[in-house]
Design a protein around this motif. Sequence first.
Motif, PDB file in Angstrom:
ATOM      1  N   ALA A  11       0.818  -1.215   0.000  1.00  0.00           N
ATOM      2  CA  ALA A  11       0.000   0.000   0.000  1.00  0.00           C
ATOM      3  C   ALA A  11       0.853   1.266   0.000  1.00  0.00           C
ATOM      4  CB  ALA A  11      -0.926  -0.004   1.214  1.00  0.00           C
ATOM      5  N   THR A  12       1.961   1.270   0.758  1.00  0.00           N
ATOM      6  CA  THR A  12       2.779   2.476   0.888  1.00  0.00           C
ATOM      7  C   THR A  12       4.090   2.408   0.114  1.00  0.00           C
ATOM      8  OG1 THR A  12       3.892   1.655   2.873  1.00  0.00           O
ATOM      9  CG2 THR A  12       1.859   2.919   3.193  1.00  0.00           C
ATOM     10  N   GLY A  13       4.572   1.207  -0.194  1.00  0.00           N
ATOM     11  CA  GLY A  13       5.841   1.051  -0.899  1.00  0.00           C
ATOM     12  C   GLY A  13       7.052   1.135   0.005  1.00  0.00           C
ATOM     13  N   GLU A  14       6.840   1.124   1.319  1.00  0.00           N
ATOM     14  CA  GLU A  14       7.943   1.221   2.267  1.00  0.00           C
ATOM     15  C   GLU A  14       8.286  -0.149   2.854  1.00  0.00           C
ATOM     16  OE1 GLU A  14       7.652   4.289   5.134  1.00  0.00           O
ATOM     17  OE2 GLU A  14       6.733   5.684   3.739  1.00  0.00           O
ATOM     18  N   PRO A  15       9.551  -0.352   3.211  1.00  0.00           N
ATOM     19  CA  PRO A  15       9.925  -1.642   3.817  1.00  0.00           C
ATOM     20  C   PRO A  15       9.346  -1.775   5.217  1.00  0.00           C
ATOM     21  CG  PRO A  15      11.809  -0.170   3.723  1.00  0.00           C
ATOM     22  CD  PRO A  15      10.693   0.524   3.011  1.00  0.00           C
ATOM     23  N   ILE A  16       8.921  -2.992   5.554  1.00  0.00           N
ATOM     24  CA  ILE A  16       8.377  -3.270   6.880  1.00  0.00           C
ATOM     25  C   ILE A  16       9.448  -3.909   7.755  1.00  0.00           C
ATOM     26  CG2 ILE A  16       6.663  -4.602   8.154  1.00  0.00           C
ATOM     27  CD1 ILE A  16       4.889  -4.483   5.688  1.00  0.00           C
ATOM     28  N   GLN A  17      10.102  -4.957   7.243  1.00  0.00           N
ATOM     29  CA  GLN A  17      11.131  -5.675   7.994  1.00  0.00           C
ATOM     30  C   GLN A  17      11.900  -6.576   7.046  1.00  0.00           C
ATOM     31  OE1 GLN A  17       8.441  -7.997  10.536  1.00  0.00           O
ATOM     32  NE2 GLN A  17       9.313  -9.844   9.645  1.00  0.00           N
ATOM     33  N   THR A  18      12.950  -7.210   7.556  1.00  0.00           N
ATOM     34  CA  THR A  18      13.641  -8.246   6.797  1.00  0.00           C
ATOM     35  C   THR A  18      13.216  -9.586   7.367  1.00  0.00           C
ATOM     36  OG1 THR A  18      15.559  -8.132   8.230  1.00  0.00           O
ATOM     37  CG2 THR A  18      15.624  -6.804   6.225  1.00  0.00           C
ATOM     38  N   PHE A  19      13.227 -10.603   6.523  1.00  0.00           N
ATOM     39  CA  PHE A  19      12.745 -11.927   6.917  1.00  0.00           C
ATOM     40  C   PHE A  19      13.627 -12.958   6.248  1.00  0.00           C
ATOM     41  CE2 PHE A  19       9.836 -15.518   7.025  1.00  0.00           C
ATOM     42  CZ  PHE A  19       9.182 -15.343   8.249  1.00  0.00           C
ATOM     43  N   ILE A  20      13.933 -14.036   6.938  1.00  0.00           N
ATOM     44  CA  ILE A  20      14.753 -15.098   6.369  1.00  0.00           C
ATOM     45  C   ILE A  20      13.862 -16.300   6.085  1.00  0.00           C
ATOM     46  CG2 ILE A  20      16.678 -16.669   6.754  1.00  0.00           C
ATOM     47  CD1 ILE A  20      17.980 -14.475   8.404  1.00  0.00           C
ATOM     48  N   PHE A  21      13.804 -16.692   4.813  1.00  0.00           N
ATOM     49  CA  PHE A  21      13.027 -17.840   4.377  1.00  0.00           C
ATOM     50  C   PHE A  21      13.951 -19.036   4.228  1.00  0.00           C
ATOM     51  CE2 PHE A  21      10.516 -14.267   2.870  1.00  0.00           C
ATOM     52  CZ  PHE A  21       9.214 -14.661   3.168  1.00  0.00           C
ATOM     53  N   GLY A  22      13.434 -20.223   4.464  1.00  0.00           N
ATOM     54  CA  GLY A  22      14.208 -21.446   4.299  1.00  0.00           C
ATOM     55  C   GLY A  22      14.445 -21.770   2.839  1.00  0.00           C
ATOM     56  N   ARG A  23      13.532 -21.340   1.982  1.00  0.00           N
ATOM     57  CA  ARG A  23      13.680 -21.522   0.543  1.00  0.00           C
ATOM     58  C   ARG A  23      13.018 -20.340  -0.146  1.00  0.00           C
ATOM     59  NH1 ARG A  23       9.330 -26.096  -1.192  1.00  0.00           N
ATOM     60  NH2 ARG A  23       7.607 -25.275   0.002  1.00  0.00           N
ATOM     61  N   ARG A  24      13.101 -20.293  -1.469  1.00  0.00           N
ATOM     62  CA  ARG A  24      12.582 -19.152  -2.204  1.00  0.00           C
ATOM     63  C   ARG A  24      11.081 -18.972  -1.978  1.00  0.00           C
ATOM     64  NH1 ARG A  24      12.013 -18.514  -8.594  1.00  0.00           N
ATOM     65  NH2 ARG A  24       9.876 -18.186  -8.076  1.00  0.00           N
ATOM     66  N   PRO A  25      10.644 -17.754  -1.591  1.00  0.00           N
ATOM     67  CA  PRO A  25       9.215 -17.525  -1.390  1.00  0.00           C
ATOM     68  C   PRO A  25       8.477 -17.413  -2.723  1.00  0.00           C
ATOM     69  CG  PRO A  25      10.431 -15.518  -0.998  1.00  0.00           C
ATOM     70  CD  PRO A  25      11.439 -16.591  -1.255  1.00  0.00           C
ATOM     71  N   PHE A  26       7.228 -17.842  -2.735  1.00  0.00           N
ATOM     72  CA  PHE A  26       6.376 -17.752  -3.919  1.00  0.00           C
ATOM     73  C   PHE A  26       5.162 -16.895  -3.592  1.00  0.00           C
ATOM     74  CE2 PHE A  26       8.631 -21.767  -4.488  1.00  0.00           C
ATOM     75  CZ  PHE A  26       9.057 -21.646  -5.798  1.00  0.00           C
ATOM     76  N   VAL A  27       4.453 -16.466  -4.616  1.00  0.00           N
ATOM     77  CA  VAL A  27       3.198 -15.752  -4.416  1.00  0.00           C
ATOM     78  C   VAL A  27       2.243 -16.715  -3.710  1.00  0.00           C
ATOM     79  CG1 VAL A  27       1.239 -14.698  -5.577  1.00  0.00           C
ATOM     80  CG2 VAL A  27       3.547 -14.272  -6.417  1.00  0.00           C
TER      81      VAL A  27
END
Length: 66
Positions: A11-27
């Motif tokens: 909605a705003t285009g601003e970063p919220i946080q960083t997150f570490i995924f175990g594998r590539r995230p998908f939609v």
Amino acid sequence: MSIKATIMNAATGEPIQTFIFGRRPFVGTEFILQTGERVTAQRVDIGKPAPGKFITPVDVWVTPKG
């Protein structure tokens, strides 16, 4: 290999946080933010690494309710 992604507010285009995924995230990937809110990935942008770097920037776009 884990993936470090920047969570972006759609909605705003601003970063919220960083997150570490175990594998590539998908939609459609669901995860919980630091605030405790469950969100779903609406868009996943995978960029090109900077010259001489190996880290690829990943942005995951979500719309938090609160």
